[in-house]
Design an enzyme around this catalytic site. Sequence first.
Site: not given
Ligand SMILES: *Cc1c(COP(=O)(O)O)cnc(C)c1O
Length: 373
Positions: A48, A101, A175, A200
């Site tokens: 962890r 998002y 982000d 992604k």
């Molecule tokens: C998919 C996404 C998230 C969330 O991520 P997960 O891996 O699905 O938990 C956050 N921000 C953006 C821009 C995303 O496309």
Amino acid sequence: MTKLVTQLIQGTNGTDDRNTGAVVPPLYFATAFRHPGLGASTGYDYARLETPTRALLEKQLNLLEGGAAALAVSSGMAAIDLVFSTFTQTGDHFIASDDLYGGSFRYFDRRQAQYHVNYDTWDGRDIAQLIQALRPETKLIWLESPSNPTMKLIDLEAVATAVHAVRPNILVAVDNTFLTPIYQRPLTLGADLVVHSATKYLGGHNDILAGAVVARTAALAEALQAQLTTTGQTLDPFSAWLLLRSLKTLKVRMAAHTENAQFLVAHLPHLTAITKLLYAGVGGMISFYLAPEVAVDAFLRGLKVCSFAESLGSVETLVTVPDVQTHHDMPEAQRRALGITPQLIRVSVGLEDAEDLLADLTQAIAGAQPKED
Ligand SMILES: *Cc1c(COP(=O)(O)O)cnc(C)c1O
């Protein structure tokens, strides 16, 4: 030091401490690590806290974003939660850009309802307005650029400079899932924190669920690490190893995503059934509005190469309807105000042959239009 791509491809090699000569790093599944003696450690104690494979990944993620340290976590949402649970508490306030998002909004609403961490939204354009909206209890600015799904661009450097000029302690968090550090490195533009859904583009193959937070300073990274050690949403070794592999091709994949997206952007507007197309200029994400007479369900069912599925950033092209999928939790009035309508289609352009993609979208749209008499 060698250049970034060389670092991504070669930087984790030669790290096998058994000197096998393996040209890629080994995958360690161990959750416990022997101590050489009382009060002594190899640097690894319990999974962890840190694992050898995750540590390699974090080194590479940090290199990519140009920070002080990176933390690899179990999903993008876990990364977002790590930031908010580390840096905000009851009574605090934050401001988020308004086109994000959908899952981020769901998270913000929960945070507000459960912990009274309140937030306002900002349109991403008028920086004076953002500065005016700061409150004494404002702790953080949350930005996503280009925005999702309408591809608005925010001047991250101007925002970070303006916010830090008046309130140096407010954290500017970005982000960076859509553009990745290949096209945008927020920490070098003055942001304090970068977050990724590594599910992604960083992962890139629709087979890893992962997230990351990269901090500009060691102090921020230490605070995040202390929280992460406590709450435990770390990334498992196998996903970390797969993600290390994915990062080696990030630059060529991003260039190819851009090339395919630019091809579609050049050709799709010729279809009269597309009324408007949105694209940030680089990257693989495009959105377009289908004319009112195009039946969206028939269009989705007619796709043969592209998949109607809810994700992005992978070698496979995915088509999403934000209004009913990613952004459905947002109030309808807000969706409409942002331009998220039932006819808005978001395409994560993959790495298939661009002409095949164009042909597939064209035939699916044609098949979803009323038949001429
Ligand atoms: C998919 C996404 C998230 C969330 O991520 P997960 O891996 O699905 O938990 C956050 N921000 C953006 C821009 C995303 O496309």
